[in-house]
Scaffold this motif. Structure first.
Motif, PDB file in Angstrom:
ATOM      1  N   GLU A  59      -9.075 -12.183   3.049  1.00 47.78           N
ATOM      2  CA  GLU A  59      -9.145 -13.569   3.384  1.00 47.78           C
ATOM      3  C   GLU A  59      -8.890 -13.919   4.771  1.00 47.78           C
ATOM      4  O   GLU A  59      -9.379 -14.773   5.326  1.00 47.78           O
ATOM      5  N   ARG A  60      -8.286 -12.906   5.359  1.00 45.89           N
ATOM      6  CA  ARG A  60      -7.727 -13.172   6.789  1.00 45.89           C
ATOM      7  C   ARG A  60      -8.170 -12.209   7.805  1.00 45.89           C
ATOM      8  O   ARG A  60      -8.509 -12.584   9.037  1.00 45.89           O
ATOM      9  N   VAL A  61      -8.808 -10.829   7.677  1.00 42.57           N
ATOM     10  CA  VAL A  61      -9.312 -10.149   8.564  1.00 42.57           C
ATOM     11  C   VAL A  61     -10.841  -9.441   8.087  1.00 42.57           C
ATOM     12  O   VAL A  61     -11.180  -9.832   7.052  1.00 42.57           O
ATOM     13  N   GLU A  62     -11.335  -8.920   8.979  1.00 44.76           N
ATOM     14  CA  GLU A  62     -12.628  -8.626   9.057  1.00 44.76           C
ATOM     15  C   GLU A  62     -13.197  -7.181   8.197  1.00 44.76           C
ATOM     16  O   GLU A  62     -13.908  -6.946   7.572  1.00 44.76           O
ATOM     17  N   LYS A  63     -11.783  -6.365   7.904  1.00 46.27           N
ATOM     18  CA  LYS A  63     -11.853  -5.197   7.128  1.00 46.27           C
ATOM     19  C   LYS A  63     -10.784  -4.904   6.369  1.00 46.27           C
ATOM     20  O   LYS A  63      -9.580  -5.136   7.065  1.00 46.27           O
ATOM     21  N   VAL A  64     -10.975  -4.381   5.219  1.00 46.49           N
ATOM     22  CA  VAL A  64      -9.527  -3.955   4.680  1.00 46.49           C
ATOM     23  C   VAL A  64      -9.951  -2.495   4.243  1.00 46.49           C
ATOM     24  O   VAL A  64     -10.875  -1.925   3.884  1.00 46.49           O
ATOM     25  N   ARG A  65      -8.778  -1.595   4.626  1.00 49.39           N
ATOM     26  CA  ARG A  65      -8.816  -0.149   4.106  1.00 49.39           C
ATOM     27  C   ARG A  65      -8.022  -0.036   2.882  1.00 49.39           C
ATOM     28  O   ARG A  65      -6.723  -0.670   2.928  1.00 49.39           O
ATOM     29  N   ILE A  66      -8.217   0.459   1.915  1.00 53.54           N
ATOM     30  CA  ILE A  66      -7.711   1.030   0.871  1.00 53.54           C
ATOM     31  C   ILE A  66      -7.938   2.345   0.629  1.00 53.54           C
ATOM     32  O   ILE A  66      -8.726   3.242   0.781  1.00 53.54           O
ATOM     33  N   ASN A  67      -6.865   2.881  -0.070  1.00 55.70           N
ATOM     34  CA  ASN A  67      -6.597   4.283  -0.504  1.00 55.70           C
ATOM     35  C   ASN A  67      -6.884   4.603  -1.976  1.00 55.70           C
ATOM     36  O   ASN A  67      -6.066   4.401  -2.578  1.00 55.70           O
ATOM     37  N   PRO A  68      -8.001   5.225  -2.411  1.00 56.13           N
ATOM     38  CA  PRO A  68      -8.314   5.474  -3.744  1.00 56.13           C
ATOM     39  C   PRO A  68      -7.233   6.068  -4.627  1.00 56.13           C
ATOM     40  O   PRO A  68      -6.994   6.095  -5.702  1.00 56.13           O
ATOM     41  N   GLY A  69      -6.452   7.091  -3.795  1.00 55.27           N
ATOM     42  CA  GLY A  69      -5.446   7.663  -4.408  1.00 55.27           C
ATOM     43  C   GLY A  69      -4.152   6.789  -4.984  1.00 55.27           C
ATOM     44  O   GLY A  69      -3.349   7.234  -5.587  1.00 55.27           O
ATOM     45  N   ASN A  70      -3.995   5.738  -4.299  1.00 61.47           N
ATOM     46  CA  ASN A  70      -2.676   4.836  -4.434  1.00 61.47           C
ATOM     47  C   ASN A  70      -3.187   3.412  -4.756  1.00 61.47           C
ATOM     48  O   ASN A  70      -2.080   2.566  -4.787  1.00 61.47           O
ATOM     49  N   ALA A 129      -9.727   8.252   1.501  1.00 58.94           N
ATOM     50  CA  ALA A 129      -8.766   9.249   1.007  1.00 58.94           C
ATOM     51  C   ALA A 129      -8.278  10.026   1.821  1.00 58.94           C
ATOM     52  O   ALA A 129      -8.736  10.446   2.754  1.00 58.94           O
ATOM     53  N   ASN A 130      -6.951  10.377   1.463  1.00 58.31           N
ATOM     54  CA  ASN A 130      -6.391  11.320   2.392  1.00 58.31           C
ATOM     55  C   ASN A 130      -5.914  12.499   1.226  1.00 58.31           C
ATOM     56  O   ASN A 130      -5.604  12.415   0.166  1.00 58.31           O
ATOM     57  N   HIS A 131      -6.025  13.715   1.932  1.00 61.12           N
ATOM     58  CA  HIS A 131      -5.644  15.056   1.186  1.00 61.12           C
ATOM     59  C   HIS A 131      -4.216  14.799   0.556  1.00 61.12           C
ATOM     60  O   HIS A 131      -3.981  15.382  -0.388  1.00 61.12           O
ATOM     61  N   GLY A 132      -3.389  14.127   1.286  1.00 63.00           N
ATOM     62  CA  GLY A 132      -1.902  14.093   0.786  1.00 63.00           C
ATOM     63  C   GLY A 132      -1.508  13.138  -0.325  1.00 63.00           C
ATOM     64  O   GLY A 132      -0.520  12.882  -0.643  1.00 63.00           O
TER      65      GLY A 132
END
Length: 628
Positions: free
Chosen positions: A114-125, A172-175
């Motif tokens: 609701e506040r910024v132009e883009k959200v990053r999410i990690n499918p692993g967590n 996604a991150n390898h770790g």
């Protein structure tokens, strides 16, 4: 997910540089993908609750050339405070896109959308919580139940993103693969791709397409092969979302820059990538000029002269496969990749430099450091007529001289380029196995031309060892290192090259030599010093990461063949140091936990004691050597 053998190819051409065609994603006023240029970004390292400091750092990133800025968003408070940061920037007359970096907390993602132009999410967590490194048996029913839970948590976020015009990065991150993905795929490129594709299918199901994808690893080989596999998997399902590129936890200084250039450069070379971030354990504004140089250097290949395609070639783009060559002296036959600096026109050498296997010099009597006894000299025959080749001195020939048969028998080095692979030369090489090939290129897209040469050699059934050669006549130190890494990293990551030879007369000899070893190590084909896997830091970091990294490097940098991870927090820490021998991970304010081979050894140690305790742990494990 389809079997790798059934997937479409990951790029339009291996011989003609062209950007991958993607759909455009709007992040505020900034377009990513489509016909837009490659975008640059970085990430703040300040506390996300410190509005003034975070806004000031955002400004420094943009002033350095960044076009988007990512801010860690741990929870509800941090998500809500994004609004204050954005307001602070607007008061200063700035309105560029901000990206919320969310792990573990879907509610924070909702508030951020609701506040910024883009959200990053990690499918692993995003829905699975922190990776616990458990071996969990998932049957089809329990696996489906987990996917249903992800859907329940993702759909509200997609609805909010649609309402507010917010883009989504699925990163996604390898770790940090979930235990569910690990149970089916293991810690593999297939697992990382499957993790992303699950989320993409859900987004498509709910008609949401403002998506940027990223797959990152501190292992450049894993990172490159996995991104290629992701692109092929998307193409197989009719998807063309833009890509964000980066080597995570690359480190600092020249090592971090070279490692980033190897991984990012390898993907850019095949037209992949729409936005990039170079992750250095330094102030974030220092990352942007490095990213800009890589962008400009590789994109400069557009419109290059044609390279004759090789048809019916054999290639393994999704997994490492070393080219099979026969041994000649110290080169080929599966031996460690050799270092062969081209010292012609180079300044005076000093003792104490890393020792190469061979050097290219102007004459037989060229001076070398005293402690380089036994280093082989490759000497051009032209201008040195009459010298007698020995085990220590090999003749360096051009194709014309070689075909004229004006050289004695025995080991020799032949300078070739792709256009030299004509029937006469190929026929001669089939009967002469005692030749190391020095593969040169002057082509605008030299990486693709050299790759074509390897394909052609293999198609002709030739297994001669090949040393990659690249020349940088006017390049200064930092520029040279990035260009050399970007030019040769792709080939080395794919198993091509039995050695590396670089020429840079304007660069100090130590920088020239160190770059050879640095590129080979970044491409994971030769380890000559301690590898430090250190994250760039963010608002989650629990100690002074830059200073701590310097302390750890000062105490352990002499330990050859060890990998030491220095992580600010647990988000990717334990996972990204999966192949590290030792790990130093922030566990709380002023607290550090130490790991050995991913196993927790010392928990919540006071930060002031942690570096020396790490040294003690290395000694107790028998991996310590006293510095010379």
């Amino acid at each position: 997910m389809k079997k790798v053998a059934d997937l479409p190819f990951y790029c339009a051409s291996l011989f003609d540089y062209q950007r991958r065609s993607t759909r455009e994603v709007r992040v505020g006023e900034v377009g990513i993908g489509g016909s837009n240029p490659l975008r640059l970004q970085s990430m703040t390292t300040t506390s996300s609750m410190d509005t003034a400091a975070t806004a000031a750092q955002c400004l420094r990133i943009v002033q350095a050339g960044g076009e988007l800025v990512r801010i860690t968003t741990q929870g509800r408070r941090e998500a809500i405070n994004l609004e204050a940061i954005k307001s602070e920037l607007k008061q200063k007359g700035q309105d560029f896109p901000l990206v919320a970096d969310v792990h573990f907390n879907p509610n924070a993602a909702l508030l951020a959308a609701e506040r910024v132009e883009k959200v990053r999410i990690n499918p692993g967590n995003f829905a699975d919580g922190a990776k616990k490194f458990r071996e969990v048996a998932y049957d089809a029913e329990s696996y489906a139940a987990d996917l249903a839970e992800i859907e329940d948590k993702l759909v509200p976020l997609l609805d909010l993103c649609k309402k507010h015009g917010t883009a989504l990065r699925i990163g996604a991150n390898h770790g940090s693969l979930s235990d569910r993905i690990m149970s089916r795929y293991g810690d593999t490129p297939e697992g990382m791709v499957a993790s992303c594709m699950e989320f993409l299918r859900l987004c498509r199901k709910y008609d949401f397409h403002e998506i940027v994808l990223s797959i990152k690893s501190s292992n450049t080989r894993v990172m490159v092969h996995t991104v290629r596999l992701l692109v092929a998997s998307m193409q197989a399902e009719g998807m063309a979302y833009p890509l964000h590129l980066g080597v995570t936890e690359a480190g600092s200084g020249e090592d971090g820059r070279i490692k980033s250039a190897v991984g990012i450069g390898a993907l850019l070379a095949d037209g992949l990538g729409d936005t990039i971030r170079v992750s250095l354990t330094e102030d974030p504004e220092a990352e942007v000029p490095v990213a800009a140089l890589l962008r400009d250097y590789v994109s400069g290949r557009a419109g290059h002269a044609p390279i004759k395609p090789v048809v019916d070639f054999s290639y393994s783009p999704y997994a490492y496969q070393q080219r099979q060559s026969h041994p000649i002296g110290l080169f080929g036959g599966g031996q460690t990749a050799g270092v062969v600096p081209d010292l012609r026109g180079c300044g005076a050498l000093m003792s104490g430099l890393l020792r190469p296997e061979a050097v290219i010099v102007d004459a037989v009597d060229s001076n070398l450091p005293e402690d380089w006894s036994g280093v082989q000299r490759w000497v051009p025959v032209a201008g040195n007529e009459g010298f007698v080749p020995t085990q220590a001195v090999w003749p360096l020939l051009d194709v014309k001289t070689y075909l004229a048969d004006r050289v004695a028998s025995g080991p020799k080095v032949l300078e070739i380029s792709y256009v030299d692979l004509q029937p006469e030369l190929l026929g001669r090489l089939k009967t002469d196995k005692d030749v190391v090939l020095l593969l040169k290129t002057g082509h605008q897209n030299g990486t693709a031309e050299q790759r074509a040469c390897f394909f052609a050699l293999d198609k002709a059934g030739l297994s001669h060892p090949v040393v990659l050669h690249r020349s940088y006549t006017d390049a200064v130190a930092g520029e040279f290192q990035l260009k050399a890494a970007a030019d040769t990293g792709l080939l080395l990551l794919d198993g091509y090259g039995d050695g590396l030879s670089l020429s840079a007369p304007a660069v100090p000899p130590k920088v020239l030599l160190d770059t050879h070893f640095g590129v080979l190590q970044a491409a994971r084909v030769r380890f000559s010093k301690t590898e430090f896997i250190s994250c760039p830091g963010c608002g989650r970091t629990l100690f002074d990461l830059q200073e701590t990294t310097r302390k750890v490097q000062a105490r352990t940098g002499h330990l050859k063949d060890l990998k030491i991870a220095i992580m600010g927090c647990i988000v990717n820490g334990i996972g990204e140091m999966a192949d590290a021998d030792y790990g130093y991970v922030g566990a709380g304010p002023g607290k550090v936990s130490l790991f050995k081979n991913r196993e927790l050894v010392v928990k919540t140690l006071p930060e002031a004691e942690a570096v020396e305790r790490l040294v003690e742990l290395i000694k107790e494990s028998g991996d310590w050597l006293e510095p010379k």
